[in-house]
Structure formats: C-alpha cells, structure tokens
Design a protein around this motif. Structure first.
Motif, PDB file in Angstrom:
ATOM      1  N   PRO A   1      93.496  -1.629 -57.448  1.00 48.90           N
ATOM      2  CA  PRO A   1      94.125  -0.316 -57.617  1.00 48.90           C
ATOM      3  C   PRO A   1      95.283  -0.278 -58.607  1.00 48.90           C
ATOM      4  CG  PRO A   1      93.548  -0.643 -55.325  1.00 48.90           C
ATOM      5  CD  PRO A   1      93.247  -1.943 -56.025  1.00 48.90           C
ATOM      6  N   ALA A   2      96.052  -1.357 -58.734  1.00 45.93           N
ATOM      7  CA  ALA A   2      97.174  -1.355 -59.688  1.00 45.93           C
ATOM      8  C   ALA A   2      96.705  -1.101 -61.117  1.00 45.93           C
ATOM      9  CB  ALA A   2      97.940  -2.679 -59.620  1.00 45.93           C
ATOM     10  N   PHE A   3      95.444  -1.421 -61.408  1.00 43.11           N
ATOM     11  CA  PHE A   3      94.923  -1.222 -62.768  1.00 43.11           C
ATOM     12  C   PHE A   3      94.595   0.243 -63.052  1.00 43.11           C
ATOM     13  CE2 PHE A   3      92.971  -5.811 -62.899  1.00 43.11           C
ATOM     14  CZ  PHE A   3      94.255  -6.345 -62.877  1.00 43.11           C
ATOM     15  N   LEU A   4      94.722   1.110 -62.032  1.00 42.08           N
ATOM     16  CA  LEU A   4      94.463   2.538 -62.250  1.00 42.08           C
ATOM     17  C   LEU A   4      95.303   3.067 -63.410  1.00 42.08           C
ATOM     18  CD1 LEU A   4      92.928   5.014 -60.927  1.00 42.08           C
ATOM     19  CD2 LEU A   4      95.146   5.634 -59.966  1.00 42.08           C
ATOM     20  N   LEU A   5      96.494   2.476 -63.585  1.00 41.52           N
ATOM     21  CA  LEU A   5      97.420   2.984 -64.600  1.00 41.52           C
ATOM     22  C   LEU A   5      96.857   2.910 -66.007  1.00 41.52           C
ATOM     23  CD1 LEU A   5     100.221   4.185 -64.050  1.00 41.52           C
ATOM     24  CD2 LEU A   5      99.218   2.998 -62.130  1.00 41.52           C
ATOM     25  N   GLU A   6      95.993   1.929 -66.253  1.00 40.48           N
ATOM     26  CA  GLU A   6      95.379   1.829 -67.595  1.00 40.48           C
ATOM     27  C   GLU A   6      94.488   3.043 -67.848  1.00 40.48           C
ATOM     28  OE1 GLU A   6      96.541  -0.387 -69.396  1.00 40.48           O
ATOM     29  OE2 GLU A   6      97.351  -1.796 -67.925  1.00 40.48           O
ATOM     30  N   THR A   7      93.721   3.413 -66.850  1.00 39.57           N
ATOM     31  CA  THR A   7      92.860   4.588 -66.962  1.00 39.57           C
ATOM     32  C   THR A   7      93.712   5.859 -67.048  1.00 39.57           C
ATOM     33  OG1 THR A   7      91.156   3.418 -65.718  1.00 39.57           O
ATOM     34  CG2 THR A   7      90.945   5.810 -65.842  1.00 39.57           C
ATOM     35  N   SER A   8      94.784   5.888 -66.265  1.00 39.17           N
ATOM     36  CA  SER A   8      95.675   7.056 -66.272  1.00 39.17           C
ATOM     37  C   SER A   8      96.270   7.282 -67.659  1.00 39.17           C
ATOM     38  CB  SER A   8      96.831   6.842 -65.288  1.00 39.17           C
ATOM     39  OG  SER A   8      96.330   6.624 -63.994  1.00 39.17           O
ATOM     40  N   ARG A   9      96.746   6.200 -68.279  1.00 39.14           N
ATOM     41  CA  ARG A   9      97.376   6.334 -69.595  1.00 39.14           C
ATOM     42  C   ARG A   9      96.377   6.823 -70.632  1.00 39.14           C
ATOM     43  NH1 ARG A   9      99.462   1.169 -68.339  1.00 39.14           N
ATOM     44  NH2 ARG A   9     101.503   1.390 -67.390  1.00 39.14           N
ATOM     45  N   LEU A  10      95.163   6.271 -70.559  1.00 37.19           N
ATOM     46  CA  LEU A  10      94.148   6.704 -71.520  1.00 37.19           C
ATOM     47  C   LEU A  10      93.822   8.186 -71.311  1.00 37.19           C
ATOM     48  CD1 LEU A  10      91.208   5.201 -73.149  1.00 37.19           C
ATOM     49  CD2 LEU A  10      90.745   7.186 -71.708  1.00 37.19           C
ATOM     50  N   MET A  11      93.651   8.586 -70.053  1.00 32.88           N
ATOM     51  CA  MET A  11      93.298   9.978 -69.773  1.00 32.88           C
ATOM     52  C   MET A  11      94.415  10.930 -70.203  1.00 32.88           C
ATOM     53  SD  MET A  11      90.257  10.452 -68.476  1.00 32.88           S
ATOM     54  CE  MET A  11      90.133  11.686 -67.206  1.00 32.88           C
ATOM     55  N   ALA A  12      95.652  10.520 -69.990  1.00 33.96           N
ATOM     56  CA  ALA A  12      96.782  11.361 -70.379  1.00 33.96           C
ATOM     57  C   ALA A  12      96.784  11.569 -71.892  1.00 33.96           C
ATOM     58  CB  ALA A  12      98.095  10.726 -69.913  1.00 33.96           C
ATOM     59  N   ALA A  13      96.540  10.492 -72.636  1.00 34.38           N
ATOM     60  CA  ALA A  13      96.525  10.589 -74.099  1.00 34.38           C
ATOM     61  C   ALA A  13      95.350  11.438 -74.568  1.00 34.38           C
ATOM     62  CB  ALA A  13      96.454   9.184 -74.699  1.00 34.38           C
ATOM     63  N   LEU A  14      94.200  11.178 -73.965  1.00 34.65           N
ATOM     64  CA  LEU A  14      92.966  11.873 -74.334  1.00 34.65           C
ATOM     65  C   LEU A  14      93.092  13.380 -74.145  1.00 34.65           C
ATOM     66  CD1 LEU A  14      89.859  11.300 -74.867  1.00 34.65           C
ATOM     67  CD2 LEU A  14      89.612  11.234 -72.382  1.00 34.65           C
ATOM     68  N   ARG A  15      93.693  13.751 -73.035  1.00 34.70           N
ATOM     69  CA  ARG A  15      93.785  15.169 -72.671  1.00 34.70           C
ATOM     70  C   ARG A  15      95.088  15.804 -73.167  1.00 34.70           C
ATOM     71  NH1 ARG A  15      90.507  16.734 -68.276  1.00 34.70           N
ATOM     72  NH2 ARG A  15      92.159  18.200 -67.747  1.00 34.70           N
ATOM     73  N   LYS A  16      95.955  14.982 -73.790  1.00 40.23           N
ATOM     74  CA  LYS A  16      97.263  15.463 -74.221  1.00 40.23           C
ATOM     75  C   LYS A  16      98.019  16.092 -73.047  1.00 40.23           C
ATOM     76  CE  LYS A  16      95.732  16.142 -78.994  1.00 40.23           C
ATOM     77  NZ  LYS A  16      94.344  15.641 -78.784  1.00 40.23           N
ATOM     78  N   THR A  17      97.891  15.432 -71.906  1.00 44.91           N
ATOM     79  CA  THR A  17      98.586  15.858 -70.684  1.00 44.91           C
ATOM     80  C   THR A  17      99.697  14.856 -70.410  1.00 44.91           C
ATOM     81  OG1 THR A  17      96.488  16.652 -69.775  1.00 44.91           O
ATOM     82  CG2 THR A  17      98.267  16.328 -68.203  1.00 44.91           C
ATOM     83  N   PRO A  18     100.929  15.292 -70.173  1.00 47.09           N
ATOM     84  CA  PRO A  18     101.978  14.325 -69.826  1.00 47.09           C
ATOM     85  C   PRO A  18     101.583  13.509 -68.594  1.00 47.09           C
ATOM     86  CG  PRO A  18     102.927  16.486 -70.258  1.00 47.09           C
ATOM     87  CD  PRO A  18     101.440  16.662 -70.239  1.00 47.09           C
ATOM     88  N   LEU A  19     101.927  12.230 -68.575  1.00 45.89           N
ATOM     89  CA  LEU A  19     101.587  11.357 -67.444  1.00 45.89           C
ATOM     90  C   LEU A  19     102.005  11.966 -66.117  1.00 45.89           C
ATOM     91  CD1 LEU A  19     102.480   7.612 -68.215  1.00 45.89           C
ATOM     92  CD2 LEU A  19     100.263   8.535 -67.515  1.00 45.89           C
TER      93      LEU A  19
END
Ligand SMILES: [Zn+2]
Ligand SMILES: [Zn+2]
Length: 270
Positions: A233-251
């Motif tokens: 679960p700690a690795f979720l952050l890698e996916t989160s960061r990519l999704m935030a960048a992809l969607r231009k949504t603040p983390l």
C-alpha cells in the motif's frame, strides 16, 4: 493505523488504497511492517478483498481488521475460482456480510484473459453474486479483464443498481463510460504508470473526479519505479503522483476526492 502519521513525502494527505490483498502469503513475514509503512506514507485506509473460498483469507483479514480500524474488507468468489464451491461461497459471503466492515461483495467478475474457469461458469458465479449484493444492499468490486461488454450485460441482466467499482481498470473508454452511466466508480492501479499504458492513461484522465478511486492491488502490479517488486500500500503514492500530474489535479484534491469517493461507496473508515 489508529492515528496515521503522515510524512511530508506523502504530500501530507490522507490516501485510501481501495484494493490490496494483504491476506496473501507474500505478506506473511512482515504484514505489520507493511501496515506501518502504509500509515507512514499517508495511506490511512485500505480495503482487503477476502477470498470466500479460503479459511486462511477470512482469518487473516478479520485479524488485521481487529487490530486496525481503518482496514475494511469485501468478500467474494473471484472469477478464477468460479467453477468451485459456489453455494458454499455464497453462504460465506452472506455470513461475513453480517459482520462489521464488510463493505462490498467482491472481488467478483469476469476474466477472459486467464480463463481459469470457463466463461459460462464465470458468468453464472458473477450473476449469482450480483444478485446477492442486491439482496444484501452492498456495492460490488468488479474484476474485468477483456470482458467489459459481458460485465455490462450481466449488470443489466440482473438489473443491478447497487453500484460499486471496476477495480484495476484496464479496459476502454467506452466500457468506462457505460459503467459510469450505471453508477459505477473506476479504480486505477500501478498499471497506469507502466510505459506502454498510454491508452489507459487517456482513459484515466477522463474519469470524473467524483468517480475515481486508486488502488495498489498489492502484492501485484507494483508501480514504476518499484515495478517487478512485491507491491504494497505505501507504493500507492507513485500512482497518486502520476494521476495528479496526468489530470492536472493538485495532490491534495486527488487525495481528498478519492478518499471521499471511497467513503461514499463503501462507508467511512473508522
Ligand atoms: Zn482483480
Ligand atoms: Zn484483487
């Protein structure tokens, strides 16, 4: 995970891993360490799908839930096992659903890639569990691999309106849109970080923020740069960061939205 310490590295936000198989043997040696690392990374809530055919899965998941109020669970007969013990699995799900923090029927669905069970057996098991979820008033966690059209057809045939999530989504925008129309949310795993997943990233960018969930599907599918290792679960952050960048949504907004979506669908973690 009673009082999550949230690291700077995590962006300081509360993340929810909507799908992790922490009952699996891959975690037997260090399950508590894995949970501590999740907490330290800001992944405060985790949903663990129980394999309804496995006494071990039930026992370990209920033990984890007893020690960690922010772990919740679902229970289901996975499409890989659709040919075995259907009636018994349904009784197990029914019994587990009477307990606390069993938030969904799942994972259930159709997998036409591996076909460990025949498509006909998979459809029978999937439809029976959609009916069960309807009866229990629970949402569903759906595994669909190369089977989106038949997933949609089964949901329609059962007139299932309880909603849920398409977990570890890998299908087309047309399938996503059809299931969004049916009230479903869509969850993305580390697959979106894989170099060849450009088409999936295009789909992920288009999912409405109020229908989006994130997951690890640990121990599988570790995101880049951990790819090939055991996922956690700690690795979720890698996916989160990519999704935030992809969607231009603040983390911060992504964390808030995906955790709120989870709570709306499955109930608030303790
Ligand atoms: Zn799955
Ligand atoms: Zn799974």
């Amino acid at each position: 995970m009673d009082s999550p310490r949230i690291s700077q590295d995590a962006g300081g936000f509360f993340w929810t891993d909507s799908h992790a198989h922490l009952d699996m043997e891959a975690f037997d040696a260090d399950r508590e360490d894995v949970l501590s690392r999740a907490e330290a990374s800001g992944v405060g809530a985790v949903l663990c799908p129980i394999d309804a055919t496995s006494e071990r899965s039930r026992r370990l998941t209920l033990e984890m839930m007893a020690g960690h109020p922010r772990i919740s669970a679902a229970a289901g007969l996975h499409p890989h096992q659709a040919a075995s013990g259907m009636d018994e699995a349904v009784e197990t799900i029914r019994r587990l659903a009477a307990g606390a923090r069993i938030r969904a029927v799942g994972e259930i669905g159709l997998d036409y890639h591996y076909r460990f069970a025949s498509p006909a057996d998979q459809q029978t098991a999937f439809r029976a569990q959609l009916a069960l979820a309807g009866e229990l008033g629970l949402p569903v966690i759906v595994h669909s691999r190369l089977a989106g059209d038949d997933v949609r057809a089964a949901v329609d045939a059962e007139a299932f309106t309880g909603g849920g999530v398409l977990h570890c989504f890998t299908e087309s925008w047309d399938i996503a849109r059809a299931m969004l129309d049916r009230g479903f949310a869509v969850s993305f795993s580390g697959i979106v970080t894989f170099p060849k997943a450009g088409d999936l990233r295009d789909v992920a960018a288009r999912i409405p923020l109020d229908r989006l969930l994130l997951e690890t599907d640990a121990p599988y599918l570790a995101p880049v740069p951990h790819r090939g290792r055991r996922n956690e679960p700690a690795f979720l952050l890698e996916t989160s960061r990519l999704m935030a960048a992809l969607r231009k949504t603040p983390l911060q907004d992504l964390a808030a939205a995906t955790s709120a979506n989870f709570a709306r669908l499955f109930g608030r973690p303790a």
